[in-house]
Design an enzyme around this catalytic site. Structure first.
Site, PDB file in Angstrom:
ATOM      1  N   ASP A 175       0.809  -1.229   0.000  1.00 18.22           N
ATOM      2  CA  ASP A 175       0.000   0.000   0.000  1.00 18.22           C
ATOM      3  C   ASP A 175       0.839   1.274   0.000  1.00 18.22           C
ATOM      4  OD1 ASP A 175      -2.065  -1.748   0.129  1.00 18.22           O
ATOM      5  OD2 ASP A 175      -2.748  -1.206   2.130  1.00 18.22           O
TER       6      ASP A 175
ATOM      7  N   GLU B 159      -9.578   0.295  -4.830  1.00 20.29           N
ATOM      8  CA  GLU B 159     -10.617  -0.414  -4.054  1.00 20.29           C
ATOM      9  C   GLU B 159     -11.175   0.461  -2.931  1.00 20.29           C
ATOM     10  OE1 GLU B 159      -8.932  -3.776  -1.936  1.00 20.29           O
ATOM     11  OE2 GLU B 159      -7.623  -2.502  -0.728  1.00 20.29           O
TER      12      GLU B 159
HETATM   13  O1  F6P Z   1      -1.674  -5.322   3.094  1.00 22.74           O
HETATM   14  C1  F6P Z   1      -2.418  -4.395   2.459  1.00 22.74           C
HETATM   15  C2  F6P Z   1      -3.540  -5.017   1.668  1.00 22.74           C
HETATM   16  O2  F6P Z   1      -3.009  -5.739   0.611  1.00 22.74           O
HETATM   17  C3  F6P Z   1      -4.537  -3.953   1.202  1.00 22.74           C
HETATM   18  O3  F6P Z   1      -4.166  -3.346   0.001  1.00 22.74           O
HETATM   19  C4  F6P Z   1      -5.812  -4.759   1.104  1.00 22.74           C
HETATM   20  O4  F6P Z   1      -6.953  -3.953   1.274  1.00 22.74           O
HETATM   21  C5  F6P Z   1      -5.664  -5.723   2.228  1.00 22.74           C
HETATM   22  O5  F6P Z   1      -4.282  -5.903   2.443  1.00 22.74           O
HETATM   23  C6  F6P Z   1      -6.309  -7.061   1.989  1.00 22.74           C
HETATM   24  O6  F6P Z   1      -6.138  -7.847   3.107  1.00 22.74           O
HETATM   25  P1  F6P Z   1      -6.211  -9.443   3.192  1.00 22.74           P
HETATM   26  O7  F6P Z   1      -4.864  -9.893   3.622  1.00 22.74           O
HETATM   27  O8  F6P Z   1      -7.230  -9.696   4.212  1.00 22.74           O
HETATM   28  O9  F6P Z   1      -6.559  -9.954   1.818  1.00 22.74           O
END
Ligand code: F6P
Length: 404
Positions: free
Chosen positions: A140, A241
């Site tokens: 991110d 998103e």
């Molecule tokens: O680590 C950041 C991220 O990849 C974000 O961009 C995303 O919204 C989130 O993690 C998704 O999390 P998970 O690990 O639950 O799929």
């Protein structure tokens, strides 16, 4: 004496390269007898899920460097402050003492720096001889006090490449439709913005890039799309998103959206949402939406060598910080020069990073809030430089995987 490293939060393509950098530098400097790996972050360490990384041979270590996703497993686990609940601190310190661990390295984002800061504070208060150092990572790119985060450059390169390639695919007909690509990034638009690196003859493939930092207006969006579709018979849209409406609410977040243990809403589905808006507005029925999803954080075949090298660099710097007796810091990346690109590391107080978010700068977004500026492109470009050459096995990349 020994040390331990663990990973937390979402994976990246180069997170294991930081483990590699740390193990390698420890080998060079001979600071610790063993580097242990905590499985599933702090949550697993509390259950004594610990392996010895120093027993990896040279080939395994090299393969681990190029293996995407959190090779030690991960967690999204928030430690309470020790004044509220000391039990876990006592349990953790007991486990660390049993293994003669004098330094704890936590690879993660702003939530993980919260853990690093809390543990360091606790150790100082109790006069414990254990150092706690944070190592940054997150696709991110939302950590403050660092130019960028390891993991971001590779995700940005994948997004830019996917944009270029899907642009080519989506413009082959005489009656092309509308193409939407959805990038991750939760609260910030760094990932979606990186799609602007995809250009043909100096012009970005993306007609529009929508980021969470600009309030999303359905009316403006449909006007943008309608006008461009009329002019070009094709529209290429990039959406984060994490798009939010004028009340600050995620446009796709329903009352039933799941949350992780850090309390973050589970996102995804913006592309489909925008597709339905376009179709319902009668612009065209020919709309495709592609959610890039987790490919953004594990597409090692498209990783940035600059990113990989910097992930190694921060791991190595973390060992040196502990050897110098530092605790409660995160290794941060400083951009020395942009052209030629050169970076170095500095230590910053983990407490200053914990729970904070670095947003995509407003001044790098155009006036209409639907694209980014050339300053942003200049910042992004060096981070995706050069390719990683992967060893193969059975015709596929050779990865080192601890049993799952
Ligand atoms: O680590 C950041 C991220 O990849 C974000 O961009 C995303 O919204 C989130 O993690 C998704 O999390 P998970 O690990 O639950 O799929």
């Amino acid at each position: 004496m020994n040390c331990i490293i663990a990973q937390s939060g979402g994976p990246t393509s180069v997170i294991n390269a930081s483990v590699y950098g740390l193990v390698k530098e420890n080998f060079n400097l001979e600071v610790f007898d063993n580097v242990y790996g905590g499985l599933n972050g702090i949550q697993g360490i509390l259950e004594k899920k610990i392996i010895n990384l120093s027993s990896m041979n040279k080939d395994e270590l090299e393969a681990f460097k190029n293996t995407p996703s959190s090779g030690l497993g991960s967690c999204r686990y928030k430690l309470k402050d020790f004044s509220e609940n000391e039990y876990e601190y006592i349990k953790l310190i007991k486990i660390l003492k049993e293994l003669d661990i004098k330094a704890f390295f936590y690879v993660g984002g702003n939530d993980s720096m919260d853990t690093t800061a809390k543990l360091s504070k606790y150790a100082k208060k109790k006069n414990l001889d254990i150092k706690f150092i944070g190592i940054p990572k997150t696709i991110d790119n939302d950590l403050v006090l660092t130019d960028h985060t390891p993991g971001f450059g590779s995700a940005a390169k994948f997004i830019a490449t996917a944009t270029l390639e899907t642009y080519l695919d989506s413009t082959v007909y005489m009656d092309n439709g509308i193409f939407i690509i959805e990038a991750m990034g939760r609260d910030t638009g760094w990932l979606a913005a990186s799609a602007a690196l995809a250009q043909i003859n100096g012009k970005p493939c993306a007609d529009f890039i929508y980021l969470p930092e600009s309030e999303f207006s359905i009316t403006d969006f449909l006007n943008d799309v309608r006008k461009t579709f009329k002019e070009k018979n094709h529209v290429y849209i990039v959406a984060s998103e994490g798009l939010r409406d004028c009340t600050g609410k995620f446009i796709t977040q329903s009352a039933y959206s799941a949350h992780d243990k850090f309390g973050h809403a589970q996102l995804g589905g913006v592309g489909e949402y925008l597709k339905n808006l376009i179709m319902d507005a009668g612009i065209t029925k020919r709309v495709k939406a592609l959610e890039l999803g987790v490919m953004q954080r594990c597409a090692m075949h498209c990783a940035s060598k600059t990113d990989l090298d910097e992930a190694i660099m921060v791991g190595a710097a973390a060992i040196r910080a502990a050897a110098e007796g530092k605790s409660g810091y995160m290794v941060s990346i400083k951009r020395e020069t942009n052209s030629p690109y050169k970076s170095s590391t500095v230590l910053v107080d983990a407490n200053e990073i914990a729970n904070k978010i670095k947003h995509f700068p407003k001044e790098w977004i155009n006036k209409k809030g639907n694209h980014i500026t050339v300053e942003a492109i200049n910042y992004l470009r060096p981070l995706i430089a050069d390719n990683v050459l992967l060893d193969t096995e059975d015709l596929l990349p050779k990865y080192k995987v601890f049993s799952r």
